[in-house]
Design a protein around this motif. Structure first.
Motif, PDB file in Angstrom:
ATOM      1  N   ARG A 111       0.848  -1.203   0.000  1.00 25.99           N
ATOM      2  CA  ARG A 111       0.000   0.000   0.000  1.00 25.99           C
ATOM      3  C   ARG A 111       0.879   1.247   0.000  1.00 25.99           C
ATOM      4  O   ARG A 111       1.914   1.284   0.680  1.00 25.99           O
ATOM      5  N   ALA A 112       0.441   2.249  -0.728  1.00 30.19           N
ATOM      6  CA  ALA A 112       1.192   3.506  -0.765  1.00 30.19           C
ATOM      7  C   ALA A 112       0.912   4.340   0.481  1.00 30.19           C
ATOM      8  O   ALA A 112       1.773   5.088   0.940  1.00 30.19           O
ATOM      9  N   ARG A 113      -0.299   4.232   1.020  1.00 34.54           N
ATOM     10  CA  ARG A 113      -0.672   5.021   2.201  1.00 34.54           C
ATOM     11  C   ARG A 113      -1.828   4.348   2.926  1.00 34.54           C
ATOM     12  O   ARG A 113      -2.462   3.431   2.419  1.00 34.54           O
ATOM     13  N   TRP A 114      -2.094   4.860   4.120  1.00 35.59           N
ATOM     14  CA  TRP A 114      -3.217   4.350   4.912  1.00 35.59           C
ATOM     15  C   TRP A 114      -4.524   4.892   4.347  1.00 35.59           C
ATOM     16  O   TRP A 114      -4.603   6.046   3.959  1.00 35.59           O
ATOM     17  N   THR A 115      -5.544   4.037   4.324  1.00 38.23           N
ATOM     18  CA  THR A 115      -6.892   4.499   4.018  1.00 38.23           C
ATOM     19  C   THR A 115      -7.698   4.466   5.318  1.00 38.23           C
ATOM     20  O   THR A 115      -7.259   3.859   6.307  1.00 38.23           O
ATOM     21  N   LEU A 116      -8.841   5.085   5.306  1.00 39.24           N
ATOM     22  CA  LEU A 116      -9.677   5.088   6.509  1.00 39.24           C
ATOM     23  C   LEU A 116     -10.083   3.673   6.893  1.00 39.24           C
ATOM     24  O   LEU A 116     -10.071   3.304   8.070  1.00 39.24           O
ATOM     25  N   TYR A 128      -7.660  -1.924  20.142  1.00 41.45           N
ATOM     26  CA  TYR A 128      -7.794  -0.599  20.752  1.00 41.45           C
ATOM     27  C   TYR A 128      -9.266  -0.234  20.896  1.00 41.45           C
ATOM     28  O   TYR A 128      -9.643   0.530  21.780  1.00 41.45           O
ATOM     29  N   VAL A 129     -10.088  -0.766  20.006  1.00 42.62           N
ATOM     30  CA  VAL A 129     -11.540  -0.594  20.058  1.00 42.62           C
ATOM     31  C   VAL A 129     -12.183  -1.913  19.646  1.00 42.62           C
ATOM     32  O   VAL A 129     -11.580  -2.700  18.917  1.00 42.62           O
ATOM     33  N   ASP A 130     -13.422  -2.140  20.120  1.00 40.41           N
ATOM     34  CA  ASP A 130     -14.146  -3.353  19.718  1.00 40.41           C
ATOM     35  C   ASP A 130     -14.698  -3.202  18.313  1.00 40.41           C
ATOM     36  O   ASP A 130     -14.664  -4.129  17.518  1.00 40.41           O
ATOM     37  N   GLU A 131     -15.240  -2.033  18.042  1.00 45.19           N
ATOM     38  CA  GLU A 131     -15.751  -1.726  16.714  1.00 45.19           C
ATOM     39  C   GLU A 131     -15.706  -0.216  16.533  1.00 45.19           C
ATOM     40  O   GLU A 131     -15.809   0.549  17.494  1.00 45.19           O
ATOM     41  N   VAL A 132     -15.515   0.200  15.296  1.00 46.28           N
ATOM     42  CA  VAL A 132     -15.454   1.627  14.978  1.00 46.28           C
ATOM     43  C   VAL A 132     -15.723   1.775  13.483  1.00 46.28           C
ATOM     44  O   VAL A 132     -15.352   0.904  12.690  1.00 46.28           O
ATOM     45  N   SER A 133     -16.374   2.845  13.117  1.00 47.43           N
ATOM     46  CA  SER A 133     -16.646   3.075  11.696  1.00 47.43           C
ATOM     47  C   SER A 133     -15.511   3.882  11.085  1.00 47.43           C
ATOM     48  O   SER A 133     -14.768   4.582  11.788  1.00 47.43           O
ATOM     49  N   HIS A 134     -15.383   3.769   9.785  1.00 47.30           N
ATOM     50  CA  HIS A 134     -14.358   4.566   9.106  1.00 47.30           C
ATOM     51  C   HIS A 134     -14.667   6.054   9.236  1.00 47.30           C
ATOM     52  O   HIS A 134     -13.765   6.884   9.237  1.00 47.30           O
TER      53      HIS A 134
END
Length: 149
Positions: A111-116, A128-134
């Motif tokens: 990958r060139a960069r991080w995506t959401l 770090y979290v159980d669930e999280v939205s982009h």
């Protein structure tokens, strides 16, 4: 629409509303509410229809502004209503710090960069979290002014 709330102002209130509606130094919502209240004054006696057409608001809005003025006072009627519910923040300060640390590191291989969505799955994978939205990830990054590009 039936007039349930008869609005009358004293001179001080009227002067305050006229200042708000004429100076342009207040938020648009506050100016519009001041204009609605001024035309709702019994001395001026504009109908709901006249106010609605003049200020491009619904008759329901006029009724609500009048009601709040009569029940809670002028300042409350001019202000924006606070949300009724509290939102629980999934990404607290600690999780946000971990998110920033991940986002500042090298992107995954290939990958060139991080995506959401990559950040979202990495946060969950590292527990770090159980669930999280982009979208929550996006909002947290925006708050910190971090650019992924």
């Amino acid at each position: 629409m039936k007039r349930k709330y008869v609005v009358e102002f004293n001179e001080e209130q009227r002067a305050h509303l006229e200042k708000i509606s004429s100076t342009g130094a207040y938020p648009a919502r506050q100016i519009k509410r001041a204009q609605i209240l001024l035309k709702s004054d019994q001395k001026i006696n504009w109908s709901y229809k006249q106010i609605s057409e003049a200020y491009d608001v619904s008759e329901m809005t006029i009724a609500k502004v009048r009601k709040v003025f009569m029940e809670q006072g002028l300042e409350v009627a001019l202000q924006r209503k606070k949300p009724d519910r509290e939102y629980e923040h999934i990404v607290d300060g600690e999780a946000e710090a971990h998110l920033l640390a991940i986002a500042c590191n090298e992107a995954p291989e290939g990958r060139a960069r991080w995506t959401l969505r990559l950040l979202q799955s990495e946060m969950i994978k590292r527990n770090y979290v159980d669930e999280v939205s982009h979208e929550t990830i996006r909002a947290a990054l925006k708050k910190t002014n971090l650019s992924l590009g």
